[in-house]
Design a protein around this motif. Structure first.
Motif: not given
Length: 537
Positions: A166-167, A209, A110, A217, A212, A205-206, A169, A162, A214
């Motif tokens: 993220k990558e 970020d 990341e 997600i 992202l 973690d979300i 979806n 996570y 947020g």
């Protein structure tokens, strides 16, 4: 084979730490990182037993061309770099190193500071690990009696879920199925704390970020869990807590409860920072009576303290300096409803009997132990942090409830009653402590209780100021001209309730010895709402 794998893992650790490109094929690194867990699965998501491989037979790995063709380090290299370390390694430590590497590689994948090709190589490794069912193996490790292994497996699993979210979806199906089954199976299921750790870590973690988006997600993560989380809230909190299992913070039952409080805190943070509203984010506000009952039960003091600090964060969630969050609070009806529900429940529960059931700790915690340094007479005999937090919860609940009351009659009697109980509560603890302060009138208590915590003090002072202004406005709306007797009665009531803003501010000035530099610090600091307090109309 065992020593060779250790050497290769250690070299991989150095390469990942330095962020250098990985020279070998992805399958090679997948073989190194693949956990050797003997598992017995029930369905696809739960593990009934987990065994670590023994050192005698070595660690079984998935053989592939990369691993079989791997170059074994030379004797000189081994003796120079690994001889002193490798000999002391056991399978448990190898597994801990594998878990550490997985978490490190997710973080590196990341990072924008790592080359694109290297990050892509990490992603390829994660795809291959998922194909080898690394998620199921990590879930099995959660149930390990080795607490360090269990904790590291939880962190690694959270990182992978996570990263996939993220990558790609999409939510990891194996983890989601495990979480749904575990939470809905309470109290029979034994992996509650480990499941909660992982979910809490993913939410954090979300939130961390910055790139992202947020809200979208987070909704994808929480929506499938929404109903089961509310059911779990009811199951774990609507419970008889007189059992000896909750009197120690080290019991499994207490650990489950503490882990759930940490999850509630993460859900509150997600609600405050993101424009998203799910039922699991509202349940703490709508069913806060469960928490209040738990605080007055016989559970361990640590659990009570965590819950009180969580309630403090709830009542301050609309007081953040972030203008976006404040406008969201004002514009979103559900946020308003939830704060009103929380304030009403707090005021219905809180009375002198309930307050006196909340212990404030006989001794403060010091670095290195619970005993004060000999000759230190500055510490009281009560937990000042909890006293301030509990007081602030009551004051903010009063502020919100009374700001939404229409008439003076709805406010005056209740306000005087609640403030009388709160003043008695303060006096009972301060007078019984080692340091007892003389006071002139009730308006001194605010600065006396909160003077050591600037941000809490001005939040409390602002709450009392807003209540005072509301009462004064309603009083003048009810009668244009007030008699002298009515004015005297009003002044007496305000002083008796300890909320005269002039006295409160003068008492504060006295506590700081009228030092203008302290006032200047408050004015320019962003850590308190002092400027907002002064600007209150």
């Amino acid at each position: 084979m065992f020593i060779m794998k250790i050497c290769l893992l250690q070299q991989l650790y150095k390469d990942v730490l330095a962020g250098v490109p990985l020279a070998k094929e992805s399958h090679h690194y997948t073989s190194l990182l693949n956990l050797c867990v003997e598992q017995s699965l029930e369905g696809d998501e739960s593990c009934n037993r987990m065994h670590l491989p023994s050192t005698n037979g070595g660690i079984r790995i998935h053989q592939d061309t990369d691993m079989s063709d791997a170059v074994v380090p030379t004797t000189d290299d081994t003796s120079n770099s690994f001889a002193n370390v490798s000999s002391s390694f056991c399978p448990r430590e190898v597994m801990l190193l594998q878990l550490t590497l997985i978490k490190m590689m997710v973080a590196k994948a990341e990072s924008q500071e790592i080359e694109v090709n290297t990050r892509q190589k990490y992603c390829e490794i994660f795809v291959l690990l998922n194909e080898s069912k690394i998620d199921s193996k990590l879930i099995c490790l959660l149930d390990s009696s080795d607490q360090l292994l269990s904790h590291m497996a939880s962190e690694s699993l959270a990182s992978l879920v996570y990263f996939q979210l993220k990558e790609e979806n999409m939510v990891n199906v194996t983890w989601l199925t495990f979480s749904l089954k575990t939470l809905s199976g309470f109290p029979v299921n034994t992996q509650i704390a480990e499941c909660l750790w992982t979910l809490t870590a993913i939410i954090k973690d979300i939130l961390k970020d910055e790139v992202l988006s947020g809200a979208g997600i987070l909704k994808k993560l929480l929506a499938p869990l929404d109903a089961v989380l509310e059911g779990f809230y009811d199951s774990i909190l609507f419970h008889h807590f007189d059992s000896h299992h909750y009197t120690s913070p080290y019991s499994k039952a207490a650990n489950n409860l503490i882990s759930f409080i940490d999850l509630l805190e993460a859900l509150l943070a997600s609600r405050t920072e993101l424009e998203l509203l799910l039922r699991c984010q509202r349940v703490l506000f709508l069913k806060v009576s469960y928490v209040l009952n738990l605080i007055s039960s016989s559970v361990h003091y640590l659990i009570k303290k965590k819950l009180i600090m969580l309630l403090k964060k709830c009542v301050l969630s609309e007081s953040r300096e972030d203008a976006v969050s404040r406008s969201l609070f004002l514009e979103n009806p559900s946020l308003y409803e939830d704060m009103l529900a929380l304030s009403t429940a707090v005021l219905q529960t809180v009375n002198l009997t309930w307050l006196n059931q909340v212990p404030l700790g006989e001794k403060a915690n010091y670095f290195g132990g619970s005993e004060a340094v000999p000759g230190d007479d500055n510490q009281g005999g009560y937990d000042q942090t909890v006293l301030r937090a509990l007081s602030l919860v009551v004051l903010k609940a009063l502020e919100f409830k009374f700001q939404n009351s229409a008439t003076e009659a709805e406010i005056k009697g209740d306000f005087h009653s609640f403030m009388s109980q709160l003043l008695m509560f303060w006096r009972s603890h301060v007078n019984s402590s080692a340091q007892s302060h003389p006071f002139v009138h009730h308006c001194e208590w605010l600065s006396l209780i909160f003077i050591e915590q600037d941000d809490d003090m001005w939040e409390a002072a602002k709450a009392l100021l807003l209540i005072y202004l509301k009462l004064d406005r309603l009083r003048h709306d009810a009668a244009a001209n007030l008699s002298q007797k009515e004015e005297e009665t009003w002044n007496f009531l305000i002083h008796a309730s300890g909320c005269n803003p002039h006295c409160i501010f003068l008492s504060f000035l006295e506590k700081i010895a009228f030092d203008s530099t302290v006032l200047l610090d408050f004015l320019i600091s962003s850590e308190t709402c002092f400027l907002e307090y002064l600007a209150t109309p």
